[in-house]
Design a protein around this motif. Structure first.
Motif, PDB file in Angstrom:
ATOM      1  N   ILE A  98       0.856  -1.183   0.000  1.00 22.11           N
ATOM      2  CA  ILE A  98       0.000   0.000   0.000  1.00 22.11           C
ATOM      3  C   ILE A  98       0.890   1.230   0.000  1.00 22.11           C
ATOM      4  CG2 ILE A  98      -1.500   1.402   1.467  1.00 22.11           C
ATOM      5  CD1 ILE A  98      -2.981  -1.000   2.306  1.00 22.11           C
ATOM      6  N   ARG A  99       0.549   2.179  -0.844  1.00 22.49           N
ATOM      7  CA  ARG A  99       1.204   3.493  -0.799  1.00 22.49           C
ATOM      8  C   ARG A  99       0.166   4.521  -0.379  1.00 22.49           C
ATOM      9  NH1 ARG A  99       5.869   5.499  -4.876  1.00 22.49           N
ATOM     10  NH2 ARG A  99       7.512   4.111  -4.100  1.00 22.49           N
ATOM     11  N   MET A 100       0.589   5.430   0.464  1.00 23.69           N
ATOM     12  CA  MET A 100      -0.362   6.436   0.930  1.00 23.69           C
ATOM     13  C   MET A 100       0.306   7.801   1.067  1.00 23.69           C
ATOM     14  SD  MET A 100      -0.825   4.979   4.818  1.00 23.69           S
ATOM     15  CE  MET A 100      -0.916   3.281   4.239  1.00 23.69           C
ATOM     16  N   THR A 101      -0.454   8.830   0.691  1.00 26.11           N
ATOM     17  CA  THR A 101      -0.059  10.183   1.042  1.00 26.11           C
ATOM     18  C   THR A 101      -0.710  10.479   2.378  1.00 26.11           C
ATOM     19  OG1 THR A 101      -0.110  12.518   0.389  1.00 26.11           O
ATOM     20  CG2 THR A 101      -1.987  11.193  -0.284  1.00 26.11           C
ATOM     21  N   VAL A 102       0.104  10.883   3.341  1.00 26.71           N
ATOM     22  CA  VAL A 102      -0.369  11.121   4.703  1.00 26.71           C
ATOM     23  C   VAL A 102      -0.068  12.566   5.058  1.00 26.71           C
ATOM     24  CG1 VAL A 102      -0.364  10.298   7.074  1.00 26.71           C
ATOM     25  CG2 VAL A 102       0.263   8.731   5.225  1.00 26.71           C
ATOM     26  N   ARG A 103      -1.115  13.319   5.373  1.00 29.55           N
ATOM     27  CA  ARG A 103      -0.946  14.752   5.616  1.00 29.55           C
ATOM     28  C   ARG A 103      -1.616  15.167   6.919  1.00 29.55           C
ATOM     29  NH1 ARG A 103      -0.924  17.499  -0.394  1.00 29.55           N
ATOM     30  NH2 ARG A 103      -0.369  15.610  -1.536  1.00 29.55           N
ATOM     31  N   GLY A 104      -1.068  16.221   7.512  1.00 30.27           N
ATOM     32  CA  GLY A 104      -1.624  16.775   8.729  1.00 30.27           C
ATOM     33  C   GLY A 104      -1.460  18.279   8.749  1.00 30.27           C
ATOM     34  N   SER A 105      -2.224  18.935   9.605  1.00 32.28           N
ATOM     35  CA  SER A 105      -2.149  20.391   9.677  1.00 32.28           C
ATOM     36  C   SER A 105      -0.777  20.873  10.112  1.00 32.28           C
ATOM     37  CB  SER A 105      -3.223  20.924  10.630  1.00 32.28           C
ATOM     38  OG  SER A 105      -4.510  20.681  10.123  1.00 32.28           O
ATOM     39  N   THR A 106      -0.134  20.096  10.975  1.00 28.85           N
ATOM     40  CA  THR A 106       1.194  20.467  11.467  1.00 28.85           C
ATOM     41  C   THR A 106       2.092  19.238  11.490  1.00 28.85           C
ATOM     42  OG1 THR A 106       0.692  19.995  13.791  1.00 28.85           O
ATOM     43  CG2 THR A 106       0.158  22.219  12.977  1.00 28.85           C
ATOM     44  N   VAL A 107       3.390  19.484  11.582  1.00 28.80           N
ATOM     45  CA  VAL A 107       4.345  18.388  11.729  1.00 28.80           C
ATOM     46  C   VAL A 107       4.050  17.598  12.997  1.00 28.80           C
ATOM     47  CG1 VAL A 107       6.761  17.840  12.149  1.00 28.80           C
ATOM     48  CG2 VAL A 107       6.168  19.492  10.380  1.00 28.80           C
ATOM     49  N   ASP A 108       3.701  18.295  14.068  1.00 27.21           N
ATOM     50  CA  ASP A 108       3.415  17.612  15.333  1.00 27.21           C
ATOM     51  C   ASP A 108       2.251  16.640  15.196  1.00 27.21           C
ATOM     52  OD1 ASP A 108       5.484  18.919  16.567  1.00 27.21           O
ATOM     53  OD2 ASP A 108       4.218  20.451  17.510  1.00 27.21           O
ATOM     54  N   ASP A 109       1.176  17.092  14.528  1.00 28.19           N
ATOM     55  CA  ASP A 109       0.030  16.199  14.303  1.00 28.19           C
ATOM     56  C   ASP A 109       0.436  14.997  13.461  1.00 28.19           C
ATOM     57  OD1 ASP A 109      -1.618  17.827  15.753  1.00 28.19           O
ATOM     58  OD2 ASP A 109      -2.747  18.601  14.032  1.00 28.19           O
ATOM     59  N   LEU A 110       1.182  15.279  12.400  1.00 29.36           N
ATOM     60  CA  LEU A 110       1.538  14.235  11.446  1.00 29.36           C
ATOM     61  C   LEU A 110       2.483  13.203  12.059  1.00 29.36           C
ATOM     62  CD1 LEU A 110       1.429  13.179   8.513  1.00 29.36           C
ATOM     63  CD2 LEU A 110       3.368  14.678   8.013  1.00 29.36           C
ATOM     64  N   GLU A 111       3.585  13.702  12.621  1.00 22.83           N
ATOM     65  CA  GLU A 111       4.629  12.806  13.111  1.00 22.83           C
ATOM     66  C   GLU A 111       4.332  12.269  14.509  1.00 22.83           C
ATOM     67  OE1 GLU A 111       7.594  11.995  11.246  1.00 22.83           O
ATOM     68  OE2 GLU A 111       6.345  12.858   9.671  1.00 22.83           O
ATOM     69  N   GLY A 112       3.499  12.997  15.259  1.00 26.86           N
ATOM     70  CA  GLY A 112       3.244  12.588  16.629  1.00 26.86           C
ATOM     71  C   GLY A 112       1.970  11.803  16.845  1.00 26.86           C
ATOM     72  N   ILE A 113       1.007  11.933  15.912  1.00 20.87           N
ATOM     73  CA  ILE A 113      -0.293  11.285  16.114  1.00 20.87           C
ATOM     74  C   ILE A 113      -0.678  10.404  14.928  1.00 20.87           C
ATOM     75  CG2 ILE A 113      -2.757  11.678  16.499  1.00 20.87           C
ATOM     76  CD1 ILE A 113      -2.007  14.360  17.812  1.00 20.87           C
ATOM     77  N   ILE A 114      -0.715  10.992  13.740  1.00 19.56           N
ATOM     78  CA  ILE A 114      -1.306  10.310  12.579  1.00 19.56           C
ATOM     79  C   ILE A 114      -0.447   9.135  12.120  1.00 19.56           C
ATOM     80  CG2 ILE A 114      -2.105  10.619  10.217  1.00 19.56           C
ATOM     81  CD1 ILE A 114      -2.470  13.656  10.968  1.00 19.56           C
ATOM     82  N   LEU A 115       0.813   9.401  11.816  1.00 18.50           N
ATOM     83  CA  LEU A 115       1.681   8.333  11.321  1.00 18.50           C
ATOM     84  C   LEU A 115       1.910   7.228  12.359  1.00 18.50           C
ATOM     85  CD1 LEU A 115       4.213  10.392   9.214  1.00 18.50           C
ATOM     86  CD2 LEU A 115       2.759   8.547   8.358  1.00 18.50           C
ATOM     87  N   PRO A 116       2.157   7.578  13.635  1.00 20.81           N
ATOM     88  CA  PRO A 116       2.314   6.493  14.616  1.00 20.81           C
ATOM     89  C   PRO A 116       1.098   5.582  14.702  1.00 20.81           C
ATOM     90  CG  PRO A 116       3.175   8.533  15.513  1.00 20.81           C
ATOM     91  CD  PRO A 116       2.492   8.888  14.225  1.00 20.81           C
ATOM     92  N   ALA A 117      -0.103   6.146  14.584  1.00 21.90           N
ATOM     93  CA  ALA A 117      -1.314   5.328  14.652  1.00 21.90           C
ATOM     94  C   ALA A 117      -1.401   4.374  13.470  1.00 21.90           C
ATOM     95  CB  ALA A 117      -2.547   6.227  14.691  1.00 21.90           C
ATOM     96  N   ILE A 118      -1.054   4.839  12.278  1.00 26.26           N
ATOM     97  CA  ILE A 118      -1.092   3.987  11.089  1.00 26.26           C
ATOM     98  C   ILE A 118      -0.046   2.882  11.194  1.00 26.26           C
ATOM     99  CG2 ILE A 118      -0.658   3.946   8.602  1.00 26.26           C
ATOM    100  CD1 ILE A 118      -1.847   6.791   8.490  1.00 26.26           C
ATOM    101  N   LYS A 119       1.141   3.243  11.625  1.00 23.99           N
ATOM    102  CA  LYS A 119       2.215   2.238  11.732  1.00 23.99           C
ATOM    103  C   LYS A 119       1.889   1.189  12.803  1.00 23.99           C
ATOM    104  CE  LYS A 119       5.813   5.423  10.137  1.00 23.99           C
ATOM    105  NZ  LYS A 119       7.046   6.196  10.495  1.00 23.99           N
TER     106      LYS A 119
END
Length: 379
Positions: free
Chosen positions: A239-260
């Protein structure tokens, strides 16, 4: 010399370079080059800078991503410096459907005009930034520390409307591959481990996770590998995904960790193995400088291009300019080259090479030079 006289001088200098700037922009437009292959663009821009007494360097650092990056410096040892950001990569099939030929033109004109109008305590750098449409040259330039020590970084993007403000989304594209074990689909002795089931479960899990993510989160997903034959249990699925967030903190601290974490749990539940990697670098959200935005609003209005003021959290895409904004005060307004135009379309490509688009770019160069002068002399 008063500020008003310096502004008039800057605009006169740009007027005197109009033919040169138009020629460069049209040359780029007629010779579109994809990211990391912008050799013709770099050659003509480098020559232009040297013709205007800038010390120019092509290829910044040993990184392969920056071999078509360039910088031109004027009074490079000055105590204070402003950076003007140029882009010149094109899009597949569309050519300059994002108007990077105009971005280069505007930043070149502004850099030359500013360098010849500002007090000697100020220096000027034109940064040629490659591959904005793909790997994001400014990401690597920022990581290499090339923007440190500057008072400001300026860029204007052509568009379908005059706009000042807003932000961009942080993005860090992710690829996840599940490894299972193949067997015949009708085997009585081995049921295998279906990697495609893992990928489908993750796809469904992400749909649920989206409901819990912070405002502004976006996840777009495709299957790039999903088996080779229907009568064989799939041993590998990606699977390839574009993963975006309003801020780096949201993206790297919440969104990506949850997916991984979800991917790891799903793999474990099937007895599969999972691999994850980011196939493009982190584009940070854009933190636009309030003082620069206020100046752009004033100057654009004075030039007859009154902008719409965007809310601080309005974003409709991602850009590597965001990474620059984490290093130095930065602003990127939008200047219309045709009302209602949408970027990355054939119509935008035509507008980027039109007489009106070029006229607007000359105006944009003047706007940027005046903003830089007011910012510098207001320090």
């Amino acid at each position: 010399m008063t500020l008003q006289e310096r502004e008039a001088r800057a605009c006169a200098i740009i007027d005197s370079m109009t033919e040169e700037l138009r020629d460069i922009s049209l040359y780029l437009h007629d010779n579109p080059e994809l990211g990391l292959n912008e050799h013709k663009a770099v050659k003509v821009i480098n020559q232009f800078l040297e013709n205007h007494n800038f010390t120019s360097q092509v290829g910044l650092t040993d990184l392969p991503e920056l071999q078509t990056a360039l910088r031109g410096d004027y009074n490079g040892t000055a105590q204070h410096k402003i950076a003007f950001l140029g882009e010149y990569d094109a899009l597949p099939e569309l050519g300059h459907g994002c108007g990077h030929n105009l971005i280069a033109m505007m930043s070149l004109g502004a850099a030359i005009a500013f360098s010849q109008s500002v007090p000697e305590t100020w220096g000027t750098t034109f940064f040629g930034c490659p591959a904005e449409e793909t790997i994001g040259g400014k990401v690597y330039m920022a990581e290499a520390g090339l923007f440190k020590g500057y008072e400001a970084a300026l860029i204007i993007h052509p568009g379908g409307e005059n706009e000042v403000g807003g932000t961009s989304l942080a993005t860090h594209p992710l690829e996840i591959t599940f490894h299972g074990r193949s067997c015949h689909i009708a085997s009585l002795t081995d049921s295998g481990i279906n990697a495609l089931d893992c990928a489908v479960d993750l796809y469904q899990k992400i749909k649920e996770l989206k409901k819990t993510f912070p405002k502004g989160a976006i996840v777009g997903t495709i299957f790039t590998e999903a088996g080779t034959a229907p009568n064989v249990v799939t041993s590998k699925a990606t699977i390839r995904m574009t993963v975006r967030g309003s801020t780096v903190d949201d993206l790297e601290g919440i969104i990506l960790p949850a997916i991984k974490e979800a991917a790891q749990e799903i793999a474990a539940s099937y007895g599969a193995r999972v691999e994850m990697h980011h196939y493009e670098p982190l584009f940070k959200d854009m933190r636009q400088d309030k003082q620069l935005l206020a100046l752009f609003n004033d100057v654009m209005t004075e030039f007859g291009e009154t902008p719409r003021i965007l809310p601080d959290d309005e974003a409709d895409g991602s850009t590597d300019v965001g990474n620059v904004s984490y290093e130095v005060p930065t602003a990127q307004p939008t200047l219309q080259i045709g009302l209602g135009l949408e970027a990355h379309t054939p119509e935008f490509t035509c507008a980027a090479g039109s007489d009106y688009g070029l006229e607007q770019a000359i105006k944009g160069a003047k706007i940027m030079a005046v903003v830089a002068l007011r910012y510098a002399l207001g320090k």
